[in-house]
Design a protein around this motif. Structure first.
Motif, mmCIF file in Angstrom:
data_model
loop_
_atom_site.group_PDB
_atom_site.id
_atom_site.type_symbol
_atom_site.label_atom_id
_atom_site.label_comp_id
_atom_site.label_asym_id
_atom_site.label_seq_id
_atom_site.Cartn_x
_atom_site.Cartn_y
_atom_site.Cartn_z
ATOM 1 N N VAL A 1 -16.767 126.263 44.722
ATOM 2 C CA VAL A 1 -17.150 127.396 45.565
ATOM 3 C C VAL A 1 -16.386 127.272 46.866
ATOM 4 C CG1 VAL A 1 -19.036 128.555 46.781
ATOM 5 C CG2 VAL A 1 -19.451 127.521 44.538
ATOM 6 N N LEU B 1 -16.059 132.076 43.728
ATOM 7 C CA LEU B 1 -16.507 131.190 42.663
ATOM 8 C C LEU B 1 -15.287 130.935 41.789
ATOM 9 C CD1 LEU B 1 -18.801 129.744 41.182
ATOM 10 C CD2 LEU B 1 -19.387 131.924 40.123
ATOM 11 N N VAL C 1 -23.104 129.035 49.969
ATOM 12 C CA VAL C 1 -22.618 128.167 48.884
ATOM 13 C C VAL C 1 -23.636 127.963 47.766
ATOM 14 C CG1 VAL C 1 -20.943 126.964 50.342
ATOM 15 C CG2 VAL C 1 -23.236 126.008 50.047
ATOM 16 N N PRO D 1 -23.088 132.277 45.060
ATOM 17 C CA PRO D 1 -22.580 131.921 43.728
ATOM 18 C C PRO D 1 -23.603 132.172 42.618
ATOM 19 C CG PRO D 1 -22.048 130.202 45.288
ATOM 20 C CD PRO D 1 -22.958 131.152 45.996
#
Length: 162
Positions: free
Chosen positions: A54, A68, A108, A112
């Motif tokens: 990521v 991603l 993060v 994602p």
């Protein structure tokens, strides 16, 4: 596409902490280097290796691009069946009331998590269109990956300063 992330007052957070403004394929590559001969070898079942990363690019005050990055390698014995690289991105806005540290964690972990089903569908379609059974990647716990990385960074800092 805009998805808001947040919980109600009972959960301790407020709606609007995170807004995914849009999502898109940033980069996509599929290689089938041993076609057509590899199709005769598939009954042996390929060994699949998946790498996930990521990356966060801060664009403006509270607007960030979250990428991603997925790399998939499939081999049958010593032969490569296919190689797939996908950078699936989203633009996300972190709410005004969110601290920088909490915002970084949301970028993060939660972004994602929201992007993953779309990236998974792209990978499934690409492998199917490449002549292979569709690859359906199991869900990923991005919060657990974040904690593991934090713990590894802390251990590295301890050993580096000793």
């Amino acid at each position: 596409m805009a998805e808001e992330f947040g919980s109600d007052q009972a959960g301790g957070a407020t709606a609007g902490q995170l807004l995914v403004n849009t999502h898109y394929i940033k980069d996509l590559s599929f290689e089938n280097p041993n076609a057509p001969l590899i199709y005769g070898e598939l009954q042996k079942g390929p060994n699949i290796d998946i790498t996930i990363n990521v990356d966060v690019n801060h664009l403006q005050d509270r607007l960030s691009e979250v990428v991603l990055e997925l790399q998939v390698s499939a081999k049958v014995g010593d032969q490569t069946a296919f190689l797939l690289e996908l950078d699936f991105a989203g633009l996300a806005t972190v709410g005004e009331g969110v601290s920088e540290a909490d915002g970084d964690r949301l970028l993060v972990t939660e972004v994602p998590r929201l992007l993953f089903p779309f990236a998974r569908a792209v990978i499934g379609d690409m492998t199917r269109d490449g002549g292979f059974p569709p690859l359906l990647i199991n869900p990923i716990d991005f919060e657990d990956l974040y904690r593991s990385r934090q713990e590894a960074d802390a251990r590295l800092a301890e050993t580096g300063s000793a």
